[in-house]
Design a protein around this motif. Structure first.
Motif, short mmCIF file in Angstrom:
data_model
loop_
_atom_site.label_atom_id
_atom_site.label_comp_id
_atom_site.label_asym_id
_atom_site.label_seq_id
_atom_site.Cartn_x
_atom_site.Cartn_y
_atom_site.Cartn_z
N SER A 96 -0.80 60.49 26.71
CA SER A 96 0.21 59.62 27.34
C SER A 96 0.20 58.20 26.78
CB SER A 96 0.00 59.57 28.86
OG SER A 96 -1.26 59.01 29.17
N TRP A 97 -0.76 57.88 25.93
CA TRP A 97 -0.81 56.60 25.21
C TRP A 97 -0.72 55.39 26.16
CZ3 TRP A 97 -2.08 55.88 20.18
CH2 TRP A 97 -2.09 57.01 19.36
N GLY A 98 -1.38 55.50 27.31
CA GLY A 98 -1.43 54.35 28.20
C GLY A 98 -0.13 54.00 28.89
N THR A 99 0.83 54.92 28.92
CA THR A 99 2.11 54.63 29.57
C THR A 99 2.12 55.01 31.04
OG1 THR A 99 3.01 56.78 28.90
CG2 THR A 99 3.38 54.92 27.40
N LEU A 100 1.12 55.77 31.49
CA LEU A 100 1.11 56.23 32.88
C LEU A 100 0.00 55.59 33.70
CD1 LEU A 100 1.71 60.06 32.31
CD2 LEU A 100 3.40 58.27 32.77
N GLY A 101 -1.01 55.03 33.06
CA GLY A 101 -2.10 54.44 33.81
C GLY A 101 -3.23 54.03 32.89
N LEU A 102 -4.13 53.23 33.44
CA LEU A 102 -5.31 52.81 32.71
C LEU A 102 -6.44 53.79 33.01
CD1 LEU A 102 -6.90 50.63 31.03
CD2 LEU A 102 -7.59 49.67 33.25
N LEU A 103 -6.85 54.56 32.02
CA LEU A 103 -8.00 55.44 32.20
C LEU A 103 -9.25 54.60 32.40
CD1 LEU A 103 -7.23 58.09 29.44
CD2 LEU A 103 -7.40 58.56 31.89
N THR A 104 -10.04 54.97 33.40
CA THR A 104 -11.29 54.25 33.66
C THR A 104 -12.52 55.12 33.40
OG1 THR A 104 -11.20 54.85 36.01
CG2 THR A 104 -10.22 52.73 35.35
N GLU A 105 -12.36 56.45 33.45
CA GLU A 105 -13.47 57.36 33.17
C GLU A 105 -12.89 58.70 32.74
OE1 GLU A 105 -17.31 57.87 35.67
OE2 GLU A 105 -16.03 59.56 36.24
N PRO A 113 5.61 47.57 18.12
CA PRO A 113 4.82 46.33 18.05
C PRO A 113 4.80 45.62 19.41
CG PRO A 113 6.40 46.44 16.25
CD PRO A 113 6.74 47.55 17.18
N PRO A 114 3.69 44.98 19.77
CA PRO A 114 3.62 44.28 21.06
C PRO A 114 4.64 43.16 21.13
CG PRO A 114 1.76 43.70 19.66
CD PRO A 114 2.46 44.83 18.98
N GLN A 115 5.17 42.94 22.32
CA GLN A 115 6.11 41.86 22.56
C GLN A 115 5.34 40.70 23.20
OE1 GLN A 115 9.35 42.51 21.35
NE2 GLN A 115 8.25 44.32 20.61
N ASP A 116 5.61 40.41 24.45
CA ASP A 116 4.92 39.31 25.14
C ASP A 116 4.00 39.83 26.23
OD1 ASP A 116 6.27 37.38 23.59
OD2 ASP A 116 8.03 37.52 24.89
N GLU A 117 3.57 41.09 26.14
CA GLU A 117 2.76 41.65 27.21
C GLU A 117 1.37 41.02 27.25
OE1 GLU A 117 5.12 45.22 25.47
OE2 GLU A 117 3.90 43.59 24.67
N ALA A 118 0.86 40.86 28.44
CA ALA A 118 -0.55 40.55 28.61
C ALA A 118 -1.35 41.81 28.24
CB ALA A 118 -0.84 40.15 30.05
N THR A 119 -2.59 41.62 27.82
CA THR A 119 -3.43 42.74 27.39
C THR A 119 -4.39 43.11 28.51
OG1 THR A 119 -3.32 42.11 25.07
CG2 THR A 119 -5.15 43.50 25.73
N LEU A 120 -4.42 44.41 28.82
CA LEU A 120 -5.40 44.94 29.77
C LEU A 120 -6.32 45.87 28.99
CD1 LEU A 120 -6.53 45.35 32.61
CD2 LEU A 120 -4.77 47.11 33.00
N SER A 121 -7.56 45.44 28.81
CA SER A 121 -8.49 46.15 27.95
C SER A 121 -9.52 46.93 28.77
CB SER A 121 -9.23 45.15 27.05
OG SER A 121 -10.29 45.77 26.36
N ALA A 122 -9.87 48.12 28.26
CA ALA A 122 -10.89 48.93 28.90
C ALA A 122 -12.29 48.62 28.39
CB ALA A 122 -10.58 50.41 28.68
N THR A 123 -12.43 47.64 27.51
CA THR A 123 -13.73 47.42 26.86
C THR A 123 -14.83 46.97 27.82
OG1 THR A 123 -12.96 45.20 26.25
CG2 THR A 123 -12.75 46.94 24.58
N GLY A 124 -14.46 46.48 29.00
CA GLY A 124 -15.48 46.10 29.98
C GLY A 124 -15.97 47.27 30.80
N LEU A 125 -15.30 48.42 30.68
CA LEU A 125 -15.65 49.61 31.46
C LEU A 125 -16.51 50.52 30.58
CD1 LEU A 125 -12.07 50.25 32.89
CD2 LEU A 125 -13.98 49.12 34.07
#
Length: 396
Positions: free
Chosen positions: A164-173, A40-52
């Protein structure tokens, strides 16, 4: 809670650079359809790919498609369908099982290695993934792979990012190979088999030259009162008809099979793909168990001997979807012991209450040598440990 939705890879890199400098954890998300999976999420800020968003490359003749990570999966599939093509690996839609909303995104398919029943024939998502762009934990844009398989040289970061479930980087393409839609699809249904006989029948069919693209078994009470063993055949109409006939002869000792086609066949495989037979009751915990196909019935029997459970099989018995009570540890100790006794495999807790997901390892715990390798890879790509901290393993 802070939420970032960069509109470009450069914006994403700047956000990650600043977060790393502040040691600010970031929860990476796509369309949010799998938000109820993992720690479950803790206090992390969210970085979303929805704008890409946006399809960046489509070459039907070369059978390759690329799109930015936040592009809705449905948009890509609609484009492909218009040219008689499809993603080979039949990605699962987690919304029925997790009760989530939102839209599955193209990048999340790669990040989760999201693969369905056709994996037994066409491979997983990672087997069709030939190119990625991502931002690592240093805020550096990275490109790996290309438009053809031979471009994947050196360190295979493409396959590393898949699952990798987003643990290594933010996929952009991401870039995938695609396949033509099959002219004819039919499903052979064998009724009335118990688990052992069904897996034996599936193994016989899969070992034949008649090329199944789906092999599943639904025990009694799973999407129907009677047990059903399913075998999907695809291709040109004459080929499908011939192979169905040969399969019937090959499997005659298991009973009289019937053929279903069209929407009835498609609905069966959507249910298997999305694990909808286990969607209710909502309070049950749901596990995804991978094991040697012929060991599937022994694994479920060992679990059922110690706690009530419901299940069905995909991939000829190599994938077990299992629901059990969410009390205690949701059967984690029993299930993982049964998988270990089978000699190989792993168990992933796909659905459970937040309190349970915070207390029970969602992914199969790794042996210490593999854990050292995993933490080393994490440190190399995300030295500040800001991406989805602890989502897969403690510290990863």
């Amino acid at each position: 809670m802070t939420s970032y939705a960069p509109a470009s890879e450069q914006d994403a890199a700047a956000i990650v650079t600043q977060a790393a400098a502040r040691s600010e954890p970031l929860r990476l998300v796509g369309g949010g359809t799998k938000a109820a999976f993992g720690r479950p999420p803790q206090d992390e800020a969210t970085l979303s790919a929805t704008g890409l968003t946006g399809i960046t490359l489509y070459e039907p003749a070369e059978m390759v498609v690329a799109a930015r990570a936040g592009t809705p999966l449905a948009e890509v599939e609609a484009l492909l369908a218009g040219r008689g093509q499809m993603l080979p690996f039949e990605p699962m839609d987690h919304r029925p099982l997790l009760g989530s909303s939102g839209e599955p995104t193209f990048g999340a398919v790669a990040a989760a290695n999201n693969s369905g029943p056709r994996r037994i024939n066409a491979g997983a998502a990672r087997d069709s993934l030939i190119g990625v762009r991502f931002v690592n934990g240093r805020g550096q844009p990275i490109k790996s792979g290309g438009r053809v398989m031979k471009n994947v040289t050196g360190l295979d970061l493409v396959k590393l990012m898949a699952g990798s479930w987003g643990t290594l980087g933010l996929l952009t393409e991401v870039t995938f190979k695609v396949l033509p839609v099959q002219e004819h699809v039919a499903t052979l249904v064998l009724p009335g088999l118990d688990d052992a006989a069904a897996i034996e029948a599936l193994a016989t069919a899969l070992g034949s030259p008649f090329e199944l693209t789906g092999a599943a078994h639904l025990p009694a009470g799973i999407a129907g009162a009677e047990p059903r063993t399913l075998m999907r055949v695809e291709g040109f109409s004459k080929s499908v008809g011939y192979r169905l006939g040969e399969l019937r002869r090959l499997l005659r000792r298991y009973g009289e099979a019937r053929t279903v086609e069209g929407e009835e066949s498609a609905a069966l495989w959507r249910a298997v793909r999305d694990a909808t037979p286990l969607a209710e009751p909502r309070e049950a915990a749901v596990w995804r168990i991978s094991t040697a196909p012929t060991r599937g019935p022994a694994v479920t029997a060992a679990i059922a001997a110690q706690r009530p459970a419901r299940w069905f099989y995909d991939w000829g018995g190599g994938l077990i979807w299992l629901a059990t009570d969410a009390a205690d540890d949701a059967g984690a100790a029993v299930i993982r012991a049964a998988v270990k006794a089978a000699g190989s495999g792993h168990a992933t807790l796909v659905r459970a209450p937040e309190t349970l997901r915070a207390a029970v390892p969602v992914f199969e715990p790794l042996p210490e040598p593999l854990m050292r390798v995993t933490t080393g890879i994490k440190a190399a790509h995300d030295p500040a440990g800001i991406f989805n901290p602890g989502r897969m393993y403690a510290g990863v």
